[in-house]
Design an enzyme around this catalytic site. Structure first.
Site, mmCIF file in Angstrom:
data_model
loop_
_atom_site.group_PDB
_atom_site.id
_atom_site.type_symbol
_atom_site.label_atom_id
_atom_site.label_comp_id
_atom_site.label_asym_id
_atom_site.label_seq_id
_atom_site.Cartn_x
_atom_site.Cartn_y
_atom_site.Cartn_z
ATOM 1 N N GLY A 72 0.801 -1.215 0.000
ATOM 2 C CA GLY A 72 0.000 0.000 0.000
ATOM 3 C C GLY A 72 0.836 1.268 0.000
ATOM 4 O O GLY A 72 1.986 1.279 0.448
ATOM 5 N N HIS A 73 0.263 2.306 -0.563
ATOM 6 C CA HIS A 73 0.819 3.650 -0.453
ATOM 7 C C HIS A 73 -0.260 4.656 -0.813
ATOM 8 O O HIS A 73 -1.335 4.279 -1.307
ATOM 9 C CB HIS A 73 2.062 3.850 -1.320
ATOM 10 C CG HIS A 73 1.901 3.416 -2.754
ATOM 11 N ND1 HIS A 73 1.014 3.988 -3.608
ATOM 12 C CD2 HIS A 73 2.513 2.440 -3.461
ATOM 13 C CE1 HIS A 73 1.095 3.412 -4.783
ATOM 14 N NE2 HIS A 73 1.996 2.444 -4.729
ATOM 15 N N ALA A 74 0.025 5.906 -0.545
ATOM 16 C CA ALA A 74 -0.864 6.994 -0.969
ATOM 17 C C ALA A 74 -0.014 7.997 -1.726
ATOM 18 O O ALA A 74 1.211 8.034 -1.578
ATOM 19 C CB ALA A 74 -1.511 7.661 0.242
#
Ligand code: TYD
Length: 137
Positions: free
Chosen positions: A51-53
């Protein structure tokens, strides 16, 4: 919140006995200018993308072939969206935590992006993401 702003967008579908055709044209189907296109393919079974943003970047994700799940989070709630057809895509606004898993064999994830590749735009630490999101209300 970012999770409400993420949504599926249906794409034009030209059905044809010779094979169907869908398209995305700048400024028509998706709510940002396309600066970059990349795709994820040859994914081994059971693999997932961490995950990342993104701070600035808008994305639009299409399952060009096969299927996978996009998992979105705003730090509090989570949404799992199964992507399985190439005539729709998922719009993901900036500051949305997202990961991709459950890839089927031979799946291809096409990603349209509003920015050039910018490593500094990534937030890869979920705790840091939550801190930033909560600070910004
Ligand atoms: P990355 O976006 O970090 O994938 P993930 O977060 O799913 O692991 O990209 C993986 C690698 O690919 C990274 O080293 C940088 C490179 N890359 C580019 O050079 N240009 C791009 O447009 C993208 C998306 C990645």
């Amino acid at each position: 919140m970012a999770l409400d702003k993420a949504h599926i967008i249906d794409l034009p579908k030209v059905t044809d006995p010779r094979g169907n055709l869908s398209f995305i044209q700048n400024n028509d189907q998706i709510p940002f200018d396309i600066k970059r296109v990349y795709w994820i393919y040859d994914v081994p079974g059971g693999m997932f993308r961490d995950g990342h943003a993104f701070r600035q970047q808008h994305e639009f994700i299409v399952a060009l072939s096969g299927s996978f799940d996009v998992v979105l989070s705003d730090g509090n709630q989570e949404r799992r969206i199964h992507m399985a057809r190439s005539y729709y895509g998922l719009y993901v606004p900036p500051m949305t935590w997202r990961s991709i898993d459950n890839f089927s064999t031979n799946s291809v994830a096409l990603v349209l992006s509003s920015t050039l590749y910018a490593p500094n735009d990534y937030i890869r630490d979920f705790e840091l993401y939550k801190t930033i999101v909560n600070k910004n209300g």
